[in-house]
Design an enzyme around this catalytic site. Structure first.
Site, PDB file in Angstrom:
ATOM      1  N   CYS A 146       5.664  25.570 -48.616  1.00 32.86           N
ATOM      2  CA  CYS A 146       6.720  24.793 -48.701  1.00 32.86           C
ATOM      3  C   CYS A 146       7.669  25.102 -47.381  1.00 32.86           C
ATOM      4  O   CYS A 146       7.264  25.680 -46.251  1.00 32.86           O
ATOM      5  CB  CYS A 146       7.504  25.781 -49.901  1.00 32.86           C
ATOM      6  SG  CYS A 146       8.579  27.525 -49.102  1.00 32.86           S
ATOM      7  N   CYS A 149      10.497  25.250 -46.266  1.00 33.96           N
ATOM      8  CA  CYS A 149      11.261  26.916 -45.214  1.00 33.96           C
ATOM      9  C   CYS A 149      10.406  27.914 -44.895  1.00 33.96           C
ATOM     10  O   CYS A 149      10.570  28.391 -43.409  1.00 33.96           O
ATOM     11  CB  CYS A 149      11.895  27.375 -46.350  1.00 33.96           C
ATOM     12  SG  CYS A 149      11.005  28.330 -48.361  1.00 33.96           S
TER      13      CYS A 149
END
Lengths: 186, 93
Positions: free
Chosen positions: A91, A93
């Site tokens: 992902c 992040c």
């Protein structure tokens, strides 16, 4: 009182939602299959060539990759000193915060004795074993844990990584290192 | 790579706290928020119950460790929402 609507799957009752467009990658990987509304799903990992650069960002910088439960067990066999485990993921992040933040923190004068990573959604067996070591902590990726004497002494869940810059994340990690790790001699 | 944000707003993909005017408080990953509803994925909820943990106790634990994803999706009517904020903002003050 109007009760909130609880739906059995992420795509039900959400008109216009495109499958895979709104779900966290670990929970809706390209290979996810299953009947609509069914809880039975078979998670398949992303193509290795796609995640290889995400692995190398850590492994090329001295972080040991643990790809099996056995490798996780070996990492945790050493109970003395401190160990730092990064739960990597595909992902945004992880790319924007977790990996660069961890690498920045690992340049600190005070660092753990051992550093390793598992890749959530890819190396599922290794990730599950690490999560066993985390104890009663909800699964979260990316995330990080610091162990001392085999015990989890500090944990950074995904929500403390989301939307934050690498420096802020590194600051928190270094604070944990300074609280629990010993400065290397020499 | 990662979460596709489309036009879902600044909180899309972020773990948020939704405090409501009912006995329920939700923590989950924000999918959508507008004048009609807030949609969370992988959410957990706290319900005020006699003898149970308070909202503050529940949030303290959530801030330190996150929450268990007990509901794949929850749709909360916007009129019930009295506070919507990032969980990290509570944790970092």
């Amino acid at each position: 009182m109007t009760r909130a609507i609880l739906t059995p799957t992420a795509t039900d009752r959400l008109p216009g939602t495109t499958l895979g467009a709104s779900i966290h990658p670990e929970h809706r990987s390209p290979g996810t299959v299953g009947r609509r509304g069914s809880k039975e799903k078979t998670e398949m990992p992303y193509p290795e060539e796609m995640v290889a650069p995400m692995r190398r960002e850590l492994s090329d910088n001295g972080v040991s990759e643990l790809k099996s439960a056995e490798e996780v067990d070996v990492f945790f066999e050493e109970q003395t000193g401190t160990g730092f485990v990064i739960v990597n993921s595909v992902c945004g992040c992880a790319a924007g915060g977790a990996r660069p933040g961890a690498l920045l923190a690992l340049q600190s004068e005070v660092c753990p004795d051992r550093v390793a990573t598992v890749f959530a959604g890819q190396d599922t067996e290794a990730t599950a074993r690490v999560r066993e070591k985390f104890g009663d902590v909800p699964p979260s990726s990316p995330s990080m844990g610091l162990f001392s004497g085999g015990e989890l002494v500090w944990y950074l869940p995904r929500h403390m990584i989301e939307g934050r810059d690498p420096q802020s994340i590194a600051f928190e990690i270094v604070a944990a290192f300074e609280a629990h790790c010993q400065k290397a001699e020499g | 790579m990662g979460t596709f944000h489309d036009d879902h707003g600044d909180l899309h993909g972020i773990t948020v706290v939704v405090e409501t005017s009912t006995d329920l408080l939700y923590v989950g990953r924000c999918h959508e928020e507008n004048d009609n509803r807030v949609v969370l994925h992988d959410a957990d909820l706290h319900e005020k119950t006699p003898g149970g943990p308070t909202r503050e106790e529940y949030l303290d634990k959530a801030m330190r460790f996150g929450v268990w994803a007990k509901m794949p999706t929850v749709v909360i009517p916007r009129p019930e929402v009295i506070r919507l904020c990032r969980l990290v903002d509570l944790a970092t003050g």
